[in-house]
Design a protein around this motif. Structure first.
Motif, PDB file in Angstrom:
ATOM      1  N   HIS A  98      35.270  49.709  37.971  1.00 44.00           N
ATOM      2  CA  HIS A  98      36.430  48.968  37.451  1.00 44.00           C
ATOM      3  C   HIS A  98      37.558  48.969  38.481  1.00 44.00           C
ATOM      4  O   HIS A  98      38.191  47.935  38.724  1.00 44.00           O
ATOM      5  N   ILE A  99      37.804  50.123  39.055  1.00 48.67           N
ATOM      6  CA  ILE A  99      38.880  50.251  40.048  1.00 48.67           C
ATOM      7  C   ILE A  99      38.599  49.386  41.269  1.00 48.67           C
ATOM      8  O   ILE A  99      39.489  48.683  41.768  1.00 48.67           O
ATOM      9  N   VAL A 100      37.362  49.408  41.752  1.00 49.27           N
ATOM     10  CA  VAL A 100      37.001  48.591  42.922  1.00 49.27           C
ATOM     11  C   VAL A 100      37.154  47.110  42.602  1.00 49.27           C
ATOM     12  O   VAL A 100      37.734  46.343  43.381  1.00 49.27           O
ATOM     13  N   GLY A 101      36.661  46.695  41.439  1.00 49.58           N
ATOM     14  CA  GLY A 101      36.790  45.286  41.042  1.00 49.58           C
ATOM     15  C   GLY A 101      38.241  44.866  40.934  1.00 49.58           C
ATOM     16  O   GLY A 101      38.620  43.783  41.386  1.00 49.58           O
ATOM     17  N   PHE A 102      39.066  45.714  40.329  1.00 42.69           N
ATOM     18  CA  PHE A 102      40.480  45.408  40.192  1.00 42.69           C
ATOM     19  C   PHE A 102      41.158  45.320  41.562  1.00 42.69           C
ATOM     20  O   PHE A 102      41.973  44.426  41.800  1.00 42.69           O
ATOM     21  N   ALA A 103      40.795  46.219  42.465  1.00 46.56           N
ATOM     22  CA  ALA A 103      41.369  46.200  43.824  1.00 46.56           C
ATOM     23  C   ALA A 103      41.001  44.903  44.549  1.00 46.56           C
ATOM     24  O   ALA A 103      41.834  44.326  45.257  1.00 46.56           O
ATOM     25  N   LEU A 104      39.782  44.421  44.341  1.00 50.36           N
ATOM     26  CA  LEU A 104      39.379  43.164  44.976  1.00 50.36           C
ATOM     27  C   LEU A 104      40.166  41.980  44.407  1.00 50.36           C
ATOM     28  O   LEU A 104      40.566  41.079  45.146  1.00 50.36           O
ATOM     29  N   ILE A 105      40.388  41.987  43.102  1.00 52.95           N
ATOM     30  CA  ILE A 105      41.187  40.925  42.484  1.00 52.95           C
ATOM     31  C   ILE A 105      42.622  40.976  43.008  1.00 52.95           C
ATOM     32  O   ILE A 105      43.223  39.941  43.324  1.00 52.95           O
ATOM     33  N   CYS A 106      43.174  42.179  43.120  1.00 52.64           N
ATOM     34  CA  CYS A 106      44.542  42.323  43.655  1.00 52.64           C
ATOM     35  C   CYS A 106      44.622  41.880  45.109  1.00 52.64           C
ATOM     36  O   CYS A 106      45.626  41.294  45.527  1.00 52.64           O
ATOM     37  N   SER A 107      43.567  42.136  45.880  1.00 46.84           N
ATOM     38  CA  SER A 107      43.598  41.668  47.270  1.00 46.84           C
ATOM     39  C   SER A 107      43.553  40.140  47.310  1.00 46.84           C
ATOM     40  O   SER A 107      44.189  39.521  48.164  1.00 46.84           O
ATOM     41  N   GLY A 108      42.844  39.514  46.381  1.00 47.31           N
ATOM     42  CA  GLY A 108      42.877  38.058  46.273  1.00 47.31           C
ATOM     43  C   GLY A 108      44.273  37.568  45.930  1.00 47.31           C
ATOM     44  O   GLY A 108      44.743  36.564  46.467  1.00 47.31           O
ATOM     45  N   ALA A 109      44.954  38.282  45.025  1.00 50.85           N
ATOM     46  CA  ALA A 109      46.329  37.922  44.650  1.00 50.85           C
ATOM     47  C   ALA A 109      47.247  38.017  45.866  1.00 50.85           C
ATOM     48  O   ALA A 109      48.143  37.185  46.038  1.00 50.85           O
ATOM     49  N   PHE A 110      47.018  38.997  46.710  1.00 46.79           N
ATOM     50  CA  PHE A 110      47.818  39.130  47.928  1.00 46.79           C
ATOM     51  C   PHE A 110      47.770  37.838  48.739  1.00 46.79           C
ATOM     52  O   PHE A 110      48.800  37.335  49.202  1.00 46.79           O
TER      53      PHE A 110
END
Length: 119
Positions: A98-110
């Motif tokens: 979950h944490i890895v997936g969320f981090a990838l989504i946040c990097s997309g938001a960046f």
């Protein structure tokens, strides 16, 4: 929300709307003994309140943010609210995937908020 800066008001409104929407979509999971029609109607009522915050957030937010930025902001807020909800209300655990997936989504938001990349 004229008392909040124009860049902050949509964030606050989206936070509030996502709390309501998370309860509308997932709050009924603790009430599996209730008939489905009843939780659908209850969820619909909660979702109406959510719309009362989400629509102004997007209307006012579009004066400061692009539609893509607003949608990205909404998705990150949704995941943040849902993560807290699933732990605090549903009693579920957040796992490494979950944490890895969320981090990838946040990097997309960046990249959405960073602006155009150089050619």
């Amino acid at each position: 929300m004229t008392w909040l800066p124009p860049a902050v008001a949509p964030i606050v409104l989206l936070l509030i709307s996502n709390v309501f929407m998370t309860f509308a979509w997932y709050g009924h999971l603790k009430f599996t003994d209730r008939p489905l029609w009843m939780v659908v109607l209850a969820s619909w009522g909660i979702a109406f309140v959510e719309y009362c915050f989400a629509v102004p957030a997007n209307r006012w937010g579009h004066t400061v943010y692009s539609a893509a930025e607003l949608k990205t902001m909404q998705e990150v807020i949704t995941l943040s609210v849902f993560a807290l909800f699933s732990v605090l209300y549903l009693g579920e655990r957040i796992t490494l995937n979950h944490i890895v997936g969320f981090a990838l989504i946040c990097s997309g938001a960046f990249f959405v908020f960073r602006g155009p990349l150089p050619s």
